[in-house]
Scaffold this motif. Structure first.
Motif, PDB file in Angstrom:
ATOM      1  N   LYS A 130       0.833  -1.203   0.000  1.00  0.00           N
ATOM      2  CA  LYS A 130       0.000   0.000   0.000  1.00  0.00           C
ATOM      3  C   LYS A 130       0.871   1.258   0.000  1.00  0.00           C
ATOM      4  CE  LYS A 130      -3.829  -2.244   2.248  1.00  0.00           C
ATOM      5  NZ  LYS A 130      -4.401  -2.601   3.512  1.00  0.00           N
ATOM      6  N   ASP A 150      -3.168   0.095  -3.541  1.00  0.00           N
ATOM      7  CA  ASP A 150      -2.465  -1.158  -3.270  1.00  0.00           C
ATOM      8  C   ASP A 150      -1.943  -1.672  -4.603  1.00  0.00           C
ATOM      9  OD1 ASP A 150      -1.458  -3.460  -2.213  1.00  0.00           O
ATOM     10  OD2 ASP A 150      -3.368  -4.202  -1.433  1.00  0.00           O
ATOM     11  N   VAL A 160       2.907   2.696   2.972  1.00  0.00           N
ATOM     12  CA  VAL A 160       2.204   2.580   4.242  1.00  0.00           C
ATOM     13  C   VAL A 160       2.866   1.462   5.042  1.00  0.00           C
ATOM     14  CG1 VAL A 160       0.001   2.020   5.332  1.00  0.00           C
ATOM     15  CG2 VAL A 160       0.042   3.396   3.235  1.00  0.00           C
ATOM     16  N   GLU A 212       3.160  -1.438   7.497  1.00  0.00           N
ATOM     17  CA  GLU A 212       2.217  -2.447   7.977  1.00  0.00           C
ATOM     18  C   GLU A 212       2.852  -3.183   9.141  1.00  0.00           C
ATOM     19  OE1 GLU A 212       0.366  -4.746   4.913  1.00  0.00           O
ATOM     20  OE2 GLU A 212       0.503  -3.088   3.502  1.00  0.00           O
TER      21      GLU A 212
END
Length: 113
Positions: free
Chosen positions: A2, A82, A110, A112
Motif C-alpha cells: 500500500k 495497493d 504505508v 504495515e
C-alpha cells in the motif's frame, strides 16, 4: 504494497491555478477502482478548518486553529492504493489530476505492522 499519495497544491502568489475538472477527477477515481488498486481516498476540507494539537513532555496540550505554517503548499487530499511496487505507485501518481498545474503528489509506502 500500500502507498499513500498525498496531494498538495501551491497556494503562493505565483502559483498557477489548477484547471482540473470534476470529470478528470472522476475519471481518475474510476480508473483506480477499475484497476482494483484503490483502497481509500478523500478530499480534505479547506485549510482554515484545520486544528493542530501539540502535547509537551508534561502532557499539556496546545491547540492552534487555522493556517499555522509559512508553507505555500497545502495538503488537499489523499489516495491509498495497493500496487505491486513503487514504480507502479509513481505511475498512478503521475496520472492523478492533482499532479498538474503546480500541484504535486508525495508518494509514501504505508507501514504495515
Amino acid at each position: 504494497m500500500k502507498y499513500m499519495l498525498l496531494i498538495t497544491a501551491d497556494t503562493g502568489p505565483d502559483a498557477t491555478q489548477n484547471e482540473c475538472s470534476v470529470e478528470e477527477w472522476l475519471s481518475f477515481d474510476a480508473a483506480a477502482k477499475d484497476a482494483g488498486v484503490l483502497v481509500d481516498s478523500a478530499q480534505l476540507a479547506d485549510l482554515t478548518t484545520a486544528t493542530a494539537v501539540h502535547v509537551d513532555s508534561a502532557g499539556n496540550r496546545t491547540i492552534t486553529d487555522g493556517p499555522f505554517t509559512e508553507s505555500r503548499e497545502v495538503l488537499g487530499g489523499y489516495y491509498v492504493i495497493d500496487v505491486p511496487n513503487l514504480d507502479v505507485a509513481l505511475d498512478w501518481a503521475a496520472r492523478c489530476p492533482g499532479a498538474r498545474d503546480g500541484g504535486s503528489l508525495v508518494v509514501r509506502p504505508v507501514a504495515e505492522f
